[in-house]
Design an enzyme around this catalytic site. Sequence first.
Site, PDB file in Angstrom:
ATOM      1  N   ASP A  93       0.849  -1.203   0.000  1.00 44.04           N
ATOM      2  CA  ASP A  93       0.000   0.000   0.000  1.00 44.04           C
ATOM      3  C   ASP A  93       0.878   1.244   0.000  1.00 44.04           C
ATOM      4  O   ASP A  93       2.093   1.148   0.096  1.00 44.04           O
ATOM      5  CB  ASP A  93      -0.864  -0.001   1.269  1.00 44.04           C
ATOM      6  CG  ASP A  93       0.020  -0.060   2.518  1.00 44.04           C
ATOM      7  OD1 ASP A  93       0.468   0.999   2.957  1.00 44.04           O
ATOM      8  OD2 ASP A  93       0.294  -1.166   3.030  1.00 44.04           O
TER       9      ASP A  93
ATOM     10  N   ASP B  48       0.830   3.631   2.413  1.00 44.64           N
ATOM     11  CA  ASP B  48       0.660   4.184   3.758  1.00 44.64           C
ATOM     12  C   ASP B  48      -0.583   5.092   3.774  1.00 44.64           C
ATOM     13  O   ASP B  48      -1.624   4.667   3.289  1.00 44.64           O
ATOM     14  CB  ASP B  48       1.932   4.910   4.219  1.00 44.64           C
ATOM     15  CG  ASP B  48       1.975   5.088   5.727  1.00 44.64           C
ATOM     16  OD1 ASP B  48       1.525   4.170   6.442  1.00 44.64           O
ATOM     17  OD2 ASP B  48       2.443   6.126   6.201  1.00 44.64           O
TER      18      ASP B  48
END
Length: 251
Positions: free
Chosen positions: A199, A201
Amino acid sequence: MIGIIGGSGVYRAEMLEDCKKEEIATPYGRVSLTVGSFDGKKIAFIARHGEKHSVPPHMVNYRAHIKAFEILGVERVIATAAVGSLRDDYVPGNIVVPDQFIDFTKKREYTFYDREAVHISMADPFCDEMRAISFKVLKDFEHKEKGTYVCIEGPRFSTRAESRMFKSFGDIIGMTLVPECQLARELGMCYLCLAMVTDYDVYGEKPVSNVDVKRVMAENIERIQRVIEQMLKELPEGRSCRCSRALEEAR
Ligand SMILES: [Zn+2]
């Protein structure tokens, strides 16, 4: 013997043959692990968060895990981790081989040496020899050969302000590298981290959620297992790095 620590999503070492479960008693608690073999090498596998992922990052018994490895004679550790990216060019699905870390954890058991002044060097926290071998293995995979891993305490994810700060000096962010990595060095073991980016963050368009992390790990689990398998094949019998001498100038 070679130790594998499976992070989020990696709850088994699929390549192992003649597997058997063992429970090892250490001064820090008991550890359940799997012992088996692959390519003529003896392997011990620990699921960092437990096989059902019931142990959050700040509650992992890092000292017991590494001590159990030592008791079994483990000299080299390959650890996997699910991490967030702090850079646009480190994209989900990339495997990062971190070369540095910055420690933002708060309340963990950081050392085996509570009654003795031992100061190990962590200038270069990861095994050079294992990193070099991993680059060879990873040439067929989307990967990054460098990265500073910011380790936060968790279990919550960062705020946007924290993420902005971490972005200014880190490349990836996770919750488990410290103190696992330094405990291994305290016992003279080699340690390599294979970090899967799941991802962006919280600075991306949509802040990271646990659902995203699980989904991306599930999509990439086969690749991580293949990389570990190749790593095990490529690791030479003996070590030619400095890791085993970590304590020589530490006392
Ligand atoms: Zn080493």
